[in-house]
Design a protein around this motif. Structure first.
Motif, PDB file in Angstrom:
ATOM      1  N   LYS A  88       0.836  -1.196   0.000  1.00 44.92           N
ATOM      2  CA  LYS A  88       0.000   0.000   0.000  1.00 44.92           C
ATOM      3  C   LYS A  88       0.877   1.255   0.000  1.00 44.92           C
ATOM      4  N   ARG A  89       1.885   1.262   0.842  1.00 45.90           N
ATOM      5  CA  ARG A  89       2.798   2.413   0.908  1.00 45.90           C
ATOM      6  C   ARG A  89       3.546   2.599  -0.417  1.00 45.90           C
ATOM      7  N   MET A  90       4.035   1.488  -0.978  1.00 40.41           N
ATOM      8  CA  MET A  90       4.745   1.577  -2.267  1.00 40.41           C
ATOM      9  C   MET A  90       3.815   2.093  -3.357  1.00 40.41           C
ATOM     10  N   TYR A  91       2.583   1.595  -3.365  1.00 43.20           N
ATOM     11  CA  TYR A  91       1.599   2.035  -4.363  1.00 43.20           C
ATOM     12  C   TYR A  91       1.350   3.538  -4.257  1.00 43.20           C
ATOM     13  N   LEU A  92       1.157   4.026  -3.038  1.00 43.63           N
ATOM     14  CA  LEU A  92       0.891   5.452  -2.854  1.00 43.63           C
ATOM     15  C   LEU A  92       2.076   6.315  -3.295  1.00 43.63           C
TER      16      LEU A  92
END
Length: 50
Positions: free
Chosen positions: A5-9
């Motif tokens: 999720k963090r990488m995607y954001l």
């Protein structure tokens, strides 16, 4: 486990910012934004999978 999720954001926001820079004809800044986001996402992935 990787924090996808963090990488995607990080990557999504960088793409959005880069598209704005491309519209403003700032291709070098757009490249810099994308490279930086790629490096941040890689760092997260590598640190989570040690």
């Amino acid at each position: 486990m990787s924090d996808y999720k963090r990488m995607y954001l990080i990557l999504f926001n960088a793409i959005t910012d880069s598209l704005k820079e491309i519209e403003l004809k700032n291709s070098e800044k757009a490249k810099m934004i994308l490279r930086s986001a790629q490096e941040k996402a890689e760092e997260i992935y590598m640190s989570d999978n040690v």
